[in-house]
Design a protein around this motif. Structure first.
Motif, PDB file in Angstrom:
ATOM      1  N   HIS A 204     -30.530  74.324 -27.847  1.00 49.45           N
ATOM      2  CA  HIS A 204     -30.455  74.137 -26.397  1.00 49.45           C
ATOM      3  C   HIS A 204     -29.002  73.983 -25.965  1.00 49.45           C
ATOM      4  CE1 HIS A 204     -30.817  72.235 -22.439  1.00 49.45           C
ATOM      5  NE2 HIS A 204     -32.059  72.689 -22.402  1.00 49.45           N
ATOM      6  N   PRO A 205     -28.572  74.620 -24.842  1.00 49.19           N
ATOM      7  CA  PRO A 205     -27.198  74.434 -24.359  1.00 49.19           C
ATOM      8  C   PRO A 205     -27.028  73.065 -23.724  1.00 49.19           C
ATOM      9  CG  PRO A 205     -28.421  75.754 -22.794  1.00 49.19           C
ATOM     10  CD  PRO A 205     -29.340  75.532 -23.968  1.00 49.19           C
ATOM     11  N   ASP A 206     -25.835  72.533 -23.789  1.00 49.95           N
ATOM     12  CA  ASP A 206     -25.564  71.187 -23.267  1.00 49.95           C
ATOM     13  C   ASP A 206     -25.140  71.255 -21.804  1.00 49.95           C
ATOM     14  OD1 ASP A 206     -25.349  68.474 -23.223  1.00 49.95           O
ATOM     15  OD2 ASP A 206     -23.316  68.430 -24.053  1.00 49.95           O
ATOM     16  N   VAL A 207     -25.953  71.913 -20.980  1.00 47.95           N
ATOM     17  CA  VAL A 207     -25.701  71.986 -19.543  1.00 47.95           C
ATOM     18  C   VAL A 207     -27.033  71.846 -18.820  1.00 47.95           C
ATOM     19  CG1 VAL A 207     -23.660  73.462 -19.782  1.00 47.95           C
ATOM     20  CG2 VAL A 207     -25.906  74.504 -19.474  1.00 47.95           C
ATOM     21  N   PHE A 208     -26.943  71.601 -17.524  1.00 47.98           N
ATOM     22  CA  PHE A 208     -28.143  71.468 -16.704  1.00 47.98           C
ATOM     23  C   PHE A 208     -28.234  72.667 -15.762  1.00 47.98           C
ATOM     24  CE2 PHE A 208     -30.002  70.103 -12.611  1.00 47.98           C
ATOM     25  CZ  PHE A 208     -31.287  69.817 -13.048  1.00 47.98           C
ATOM     26  N   VAL A 209     -29.339  73.404 -15.819  1.00 50.05           N
ATOM     27  CA  VAL A 209     -29.576  74.546 -14.938  1.00 50.05           C
ATOM     28  C   VAL A 209     -30.366  74.066 -13.733  1.00 50.05           C
ATOM     29  CG1 VAL A 209     -30.692  76.789 -14.705  1.00 50.05           C
ATOM     30  CG2 VAL A 209     -29.505  76.201 -16.822  1.00 50.05           C
ATOM     31  N   TYR A 210     -29.755  74.175 -12.547  1.00 50.89           N
ATOM     32  CA  TYR A 210     -30.464  73.746 -11.343  1.00 50.89           C
ATOM     33  C   TYR A 210     -30.939  74.952 -10.551  1.00 50.89           C
ATOM     34  CZ  TYR A 210     -25.925  74.576  -9.026  1.00 50.89           C
ATOM     35  OH  TYR A 210     -24.756  75.118  -8.560  1.00 50.89           O
ATOM     36  N   ASP A 211     -31.930  74.700  -9.697  1.00 48.12           N
ATOM     37  CA  ASP A 211     -32.556  75.777  -8.936  1.00 48.12           C
ATOM     38  C   ASP A 211     -32.891  76.950  -9.850  1.00 48.12           C
ATOM     39  OD1 ASP A 211     -33.643  77.014  -6.789  1.00 48.12           O
ATOM     40  OD2 ASP A 211     -31.751  77.578  -5.850  1.00 48.12           O
TER      41      ASP A 211
END
Length: 467
Positions: A204-211
């Protein structure tokens, strides 16, 4: 393809070249011409070289339940022989996917779409009407998981392995003892391969995908999402060949995050960001293009009065938008004109406009009706020259009662009624058209009858247009 050449036939290479230029609808009908054509249409060489680039538009709408409107593009030459061409859009069909509570599209990729909600995913070729329901994942979930649903989804093509892949983020919820508040989210990434028809887990990438449901883009083997890192907004990408995540920084828009809105889109097969100020009656849209690893400001569209949000680009850089009164409009930067198509959009849900090219790519799936997908054809009043009952009576006089029944079923088949399609295929089987619809044994299974009914819908539309 084995085709005997005589003095009255075209050379085989010329026939193939002609077939490669035909729209998908014609190719689907021509599968019935001969077995060699049918088998040739399924070869990777023919699929790759198919040159028809007809673009289609799908608009996601919402009226109690979500659905897609398939928009037909009409280009009409203006009167008095002027060279200008007037572009117009009309709703051709409404497509209902009854097994989905909400609709979101990832892609398109080679004419294929990935349609999903929080729990289900299908691959769909709207041109051939083929559907592939993805199997359940066998990946183990964390033992403390109380609920599981999908986050962001991506879909693309691995050219090295000639494989289509679907990526999804799985959100595993761990609830507190009261069963209401979320104690923790545990994220997993599942990767599906169409070639193996199976899922496996990747990091899993260490970022947050919004919308995650809008403003994502697939371009040349890489999928992109809007995301947020530790400090600021960024773009997350996934390479379908290498199967690795990467991040891209945004360009310097010249405005603060509080002052502007931005989204990503595909612009002439390149990644673009569309930036506009949040406030003001008139809006200007700055288009930034990614060249390698750097951003270049390509152009500014506008100012445009009375629009809310961008939806995507058309063939020559025209920008589709949602207007303030919730209509679909298009701004042409060459002429500076804003065109209103009179198509209303839902006010209580986010819209999505999908531009895809026709394709005969097979996903080894089933027909739409088997996936509980129905089509409702929108008939324009101006095209009805005579009432239907008069046309049916005329058919009775011309062809007799059997011809009348055939015509009724053909008319209904064109409008997506699967039972009518099945009955029409049965009538054609029974009354003298065995060479087209039946095998040499003369027997007909239910599966074969439904397959012929599917082909019949294409024939029905052609016959109806000649009335």
């Amino acid at each position: 393809m084995l085709m005997p050449i005589t003095n009255h036939e075209l050379p085989e290479i010329m026939v193939i070249d002609i077939l490669l230029r035909l729209p998908v609808k014609s190719l689907m009908r021509f599968r019935c011409v001969c077995k060699s054509w049918c088998s040739s249409f399924q070869t990777s060489e023919f699929i790759t070289n198919h040159k028809n680039k007809n673009l289609n538009l799908l608009l996601m709408l919402h009226d109690e339940v979500p659905y897609f409107s398939l928009l037909s593009t009409e280009a009409k030459i203006k009167e008095y022989g002027e060279p200008e061409v007037e572009f117009n859009l009309k709703v051709k069909e409404n497509i209902h996917m009854l097994d989905f509570d909400q609709l979101t599209v990832s892609g398109p990729c080679n004419g294929l779409l990935c349609v999903h909600d929080n729990y289900s995913i299908i691959l769909w070729n709207p041109s051939t009407r083929e559907v592939k329901v993805l199997p359940e994942s066998t990946i183990s979930r964390p033992p403390a998981t109380d609920d599981t649903y999908f986050g962001f989804v991506g879909f693309g093509f691995d050219r090295n392995s000639n494989d289509y892949k679907v990526l999804r983020c799985v959100n595993n919820c761990v609830l507190e003892e009261d069963g209401f508040a979320v104690l923790e989210f545990i994220y997993q990434i599942d990767l599906y391969s169409l070639r193996t028809d199976s899922w496996r887990e990747i990091a899993h990438p260490d970022v947050f995908v919004y919308d995650p449901y809008l403003f994502n883009a697939y371009i040349n083997g890489i999928y992109y999402w809007e995301a947020m890192g530790d400090d600021d907004d960024l773009i997350l990408s996934f390479d379908m060949v290498e199967e690795v995540f990467s991040t891209l920084s945004l360009p310097n828009f010249g405005m603060s995050k509080a002052e502007c809105s931005w989204c990503i889109a595909s612009f002439n097969e390149a990644l673009a960001t569309i930036v506009h100020p949040r406030i003001g009656m008139e809006k200007c849209y700055d288009i930034w293009i990614l060249n390698g690893y750097s951003w270049t400001k390509q152009l500014t569209i506008g100012p445009i009065l009375g629009v809310e949000m961008p939806l995507g680009f058309w063939k020559n850089g025209e920008l589709f938008l949602e207007s303030e009164n919730h209509k679909l409009v298009m701004f042409d930067p060459c002429t500076g004109q804003l065109q209103d198509f009179g198509i209303y959009m839902s006010q209580d849900s986010t819209q999505q406009l999908v531009v895809y090219a026709e394709s005969i790519v097979s996903i080894r799936g089933s027909l739409e009706y088997e996936a509980n997908i129905t089509r409702e054809v929108q008939v324009q009043k101006s095209t009805l020259r005579r009432p239907l009952i008069i046309r049916m009576l005329a058919s009775t006089i011309t062809w007799g009662w059997l011809g009348c029944i055939k015509r009724i079923f053909l008319w209904m088949a064109e409008r997506g009624y699967e039972i009518a399609q099945s009955n029409a295929a049965w009538i054609l089987d029974k009354y003298g058209e065995h060479n087209m619809w039946m095998d040499e044994s003369g027997l007909c299974t239910d599966a074969e009858r439904h397959q012929r009914a599917h082909s019949l819908s294409w024939q029905a539309s052609e016959q109806e247009s000649k009335t």
